[in-house]
Design a protein around this motif. Structure first.
Motif, PDB file in Angstrom:
ATOM      1  N   PHE A  44       0.844  -1.187  -0.174  1.00 34.17           N
ATOM      2  CA  PHE A  44      -0.051  -0.007   0.009  1.00 34.17           C
ATOM      3  C   PHE A  44       0.823   1.186   0.059  1.00 34.17           C
ATOM      4  O   PHE A  44       0.555   2.298   0.743  1.00 34.17           O
ATOM      5  CB  PHE A  44      -1.118   0.110   1.146  1.00 34.17           C
ATOM      6  N   SER A  45       1.802   1.297  -0.627  1.00 36.55           N
ATOM      7  CA  SER A  45       2.923   2.337  -0.963  1.00 36.55           C
ATOM      8  C   SER A  45       3.386   2.522  -2.233  1.00 36.55           C
ATOM      9  O   SER A  45       3.596   1.451  -2.864  1.00 36.55           O
ATOM     10  CB  SER A  45       4.000   2.235   0.190  1.00 36.55           C
ATOM     11  N   PHE A  46       3.781   3.639  -2.771  1.00 36.23           N
ATOM     12  CA  PHE A  46       4.395   4.136  -3.995  1.00 36.23           C
ATOM     13  C   PHE A  46       6.015   4.246  -3.548  1.00 36.23           C
ATOM     14  O   PHE A  46       6.698   4.678  -4.370  1.00 36.23           O
ATOM     15  CB  PHE A  46       3.990   5.525  -4.661  1.00 36.23           C
ATOM     16  N   GLY A  47       6.183   4.047  -2.187  1.00 33.83           N
ATOM     17  CA  GLY A  47       7.466   4.172  -1.871  1.00 33.83           C
ATOM     18  C   GLY A  47       7.478   5.487  -0.846  1.00 33.83           C
ATOM     19  O   GLY A  47       6.832   6.430  -0.861  1.00 33.83           O
ATOM     20  N   THR A  48       8.706   5.879  -0.198  1.00 39.52           N
ATOM     21  CA  THR A  48       8.881   6.970   0.650  1.00 39.52           C
ATOM     22  C   THR A  48       9.287   8.401  -0.159  1.00 39.52           C
ATOM     23  O   THR A  48       9.027   9.252   0.503  1.00 39.52           O
ATOM     24  CB  THR A  48       9.645   6.425   1.914  1.00 39.52           C
ATOM     25  N   GLU A  49      10.212   8.222  -0.995  1.00 43.23           N
ATOM     26  CA  GLU A  49      11.146   9.400  -1.556  1.00 43.23           C
ATOM     27  C   GLU A  49      10.415   9.902  -2.821  1.00 43.23           C
ATOM     28  O   GLU A  49       9.821   9.104  -3.583  1.00 43.23           O
ATOM     29  CB  GLU A  49      12.414   9.019  -1.787  1.00 43.23           C
ATOM     30  N   ALA A  96       8.084  20.127 -17.486  1.00 41.22           N
ATOM     31  CA  ALA A  96       8.759  20.100 -16.080  1.00 41.22           C
ATOM     32  C   ALA A  96       7.676  20.517 -15.234  1.00 41.22           C
ATOM     33  O   ALA A  96       6.610  21.252 -15.320  1.00 41.22           O
ATOM     34  CB  ALA A  96       9.708  21.151 -16.323  1.00 41.22           C
ATOM     35  N   GLY A  97       7.979  20.229 -13.932  1.00 43.19           N
ATOM     36  CA  GLY A  97       7.110  20.524 -12.763  1.00 43.19           C
ATOM     37  C   GLY A  97       6.883  19.586 -11.809  1.00 43.19           C
ATOM     38  O   GLY A  97       7.761  18.450 -11.715  1.00 43.19           O
ATOM     39  N   THR A  98       6.175  19.489 -10.586  1.00 46.80           N
ATOM     40  CA  THR A  98       6.123  18.670  -9.340  1.00 46.80           C
ATOM     41  C   THR A  98       4.614  18.017  -9.955  1.00 46.80           C
ATOM     42  O   THR A  98       3.696  18.711  -9.782  1.00 46.80           O
ATOM     43  CB  THR A  98       6.294  19.292  -8.396  1.00 46.80           C
ATOM     44  N   TYR A  99       4.493  16.672  -9.798  1.00 43.56           N
ATOM     45  CA  TYR A  99       3.185  16.044  -9.981  1.00 43.56           C
ATOM     46  C   TYR A  99       3.092  15.173  -8.719  1.00 43.56           C
ATOM     47  O   TYR A  99       3.744  14.082  -8.438  1.00 43.56           O
ATOM     48  CB  TYR A  99       3.380  15.159 -11.296  1.00 43.56           C
ATOM     49  N   GLY A 100       2.072  15.750  -8.050  1.00 43.15           N
ATOM     50  CA  GLY A 100       1.705  14.723  -6.742  1.00 43.15           C
ATOM     51  C   GLY A 100       0.524  14.067  -7.440  1.00 43.15           C
ATOM     52  O   GLY A 100      -0.190  14.195  -8.350  1.00 43.15           O
ATOM     53  N   TYR A 101       0.615  12.730  -6.684  1.00 46.58           N
ATOM     54  CA  TYR A 101      -0.627  11.630  -7.295  1.00 46.58           C
ATOM     55  C   TYR A 101      -1.110  10.826  -5.964  1.00 46.58           C
ATOM     56  O   TYR A 101      -0.194  10.975  -4.979  1.00 46.58           O
ATOM     57  CB  TYR A 101       0.152  10.809  -8.312  1.00 46.58           C
ATOM     58  N   PHE A 102      -1.924  10.068  -6.275  1.00 43.76           N
ATOM     59  CA  PHE A 102      -2.512   9.077  -5.154  1.00 43.76           C
ATOM     60  C   PHE A 102      -3.136   7.948  -5.830  1.00 43.76           C
ATOM     61  O   PHE A 102      -3.287   8.063  -7.101  1.00 43.76           O
ATOM     62  CB  PHE A 102      -3.585  10.015  -4.512  1.00 43.76           C
ATOM     63  N   HIS A 106      -7.432   4.254  -2.310  1.00 48.15           N
ATOM     64  CA  HIS A 106      -6.648   4.714  -1.061  1.00 48.15           C
ATOM     65  C   HIS A 106      -6.102   5.825  -0.843  1.00 48.15           C
ATOM     66  O   HIS A 106      -4.914   5.887  -0.463  1.00 48.15           O
ATOM     67  CB  HIS A 106      -5.435   3.575  -0.656  1.00 48.15           C
ATOM     68  N   LYS A 107      -6.868   6.850  -1.485  1.00 46.49           N
ATOM     69  CA  LYS A 107      -6.283   8.153  -1.314  1.00 46.49           C
ATOM     70  C   LYS A 107      -5.977   9.046  -0.115  1.00 46.49           C
ATOM     71  O   LYS A 107      -5.427   9.830   0.086  1.00 46.49           O
ATOM     72  CB  LYS A 107      -7.349   9.190  -2.193  1.00 46.49           C
ATOM     73  N   GLN A 108      -6.623   8.449   1.109  1.00 46.45           N
ATOM     74  CA  GLN A 108      -6.236   8.899   2.490  1.00 46.45           C
ATOM     75  C   GLN A 108      -4.853   8.777   2.940  1.00 46.45           C
ATOM     76  O   GLN A 108      -4.515   9.505   3.529  1.00 46.45           O
ATOM     77  CB  GLN A 108      -7.192   8.616   3.557  1.00 46.45           C
ATOM     78  N   PHE A 109      -4.453   7.705   2.432  1.00 47.83           N
ATOM     79  CA  PHE A 109      -2.918   7.578   2.761  1.00 47.83           C
ATOM     80  C   PHE A 109      -1.946   7.105   1.797  1.00 47.83           C
ATOM     81  O   PHE A 109      -0.865   6.950   2.023  1.00 47.83           O
ATOM     82  CB  PHE A 109      -3.019   6.556   3.937  1.00 47.83           C
ATOM     83  N   MET A 110      -2.286   6.859   0.434  1.00 46.97           N
ATOM     84  CA  MET A 110      -1.410   6.427  -0.619  1.00 46.97           C
ATOM     85  C   MET A 110      -1.236   7.394  -1.541  1.00 46.97           C
ATOM     86  O   MET A 110      -1.935   7.469  -2.381  1.00 46.97           O
ATOM     87  CB  MET A 110      -2.044   4.861  -0.706  1.00 46.97           C
ATOM     88  N   THR A 111       0.023   8.021  -1.258  1.00 49.47           N
ATOM     89  CA  THR A 111       0.417   9.300  -2.328  1.00 49.47           C
ATOM     90  C   THR A 111       1.592   8.970  -2.470  1.00 49.47           C
ATOM     91  O   THR A 111       2.557   8.227  -1.914  1.00 49.47           O
ATOM     92  CB  THR A 111       0.362  10.751  -1.409  1.00 49.47           C
ATOM     93  N   GLY A 112       2.007   9.899  -3.693  1.00 46.96           N
ATOM     94  CA  GLY A 112       3.319   9.900  -4.033  1.00 46.96           C
ATOM     95  C   GLY A 112       3.512  11.272  -4.832  1.00 46.96           C
ATOM     96  O   GLY A 112       2.818  11.966  -4.934  1.00 46.96           O
TER      97      GLY A 112
END
Length: 117
Positions: A44-49, A96-102, A106-112
């Motif tokens: 349930f993770s995309f990784g930590t970094e 170029a840019g910063t892309y937040g995703y989920f 599980h959008k409450q806790f699973m983000t990257g």
């Protein structure tokens, strides 16, 4: 006088040779290799970094969990389908840019985050 003409011709030749080398070098660098990066979906993770990539790179999302997951950009720029265990989906990030995703289920806790330079 003859000697100065000779020097000018040599200089001209050198410049032409250098120009040809530069031109060849520029031609060789105008088509950069596309890099591929991996995001492993595990536990349930995309990784930590955050993942940092170059513009034009491909990012492959692969699900290793029993549960289905996807990746949806906060700005709507990409969305993978729900992926079952062992399934992958590839996106290309050109801007170029910063892309937040989920992960939609599980959008409450699973983000990257992906940073494109």
């Amino acid at each position: 006088m003859y000697g100065s003409r000779r020097c000018k011709r040599r200089s001209g030749r050198r410049r032409i040779v250098r120009g040809e080398i530069r031109l060849f070098h520029q031609i060789g660098t105008t088509a950069p290799q596309v890099k591929t990066y991996k995001v492993d979906i595990k536990e349930f993770s995309f990784g930590t970094e955050p993942l940092t990539v170059e513009a034009g790179s491909k990012v492959v999302f692969t699900n290793y969990d029993e549960m289905k997951h996807n990746a949806v950009a906060l700005d709507g720029s990409f969305e993978t389908p729900l992926l079952g265990k062992g399934e992958s989906f590839t996106i290309t990030l050109d801007k170029a840019g910063t892309y937040g995703y989920f992960c939609e289920p599980h959008k409450q806790f699973m983000t990257g985050k992906i940073i494109v330079k």
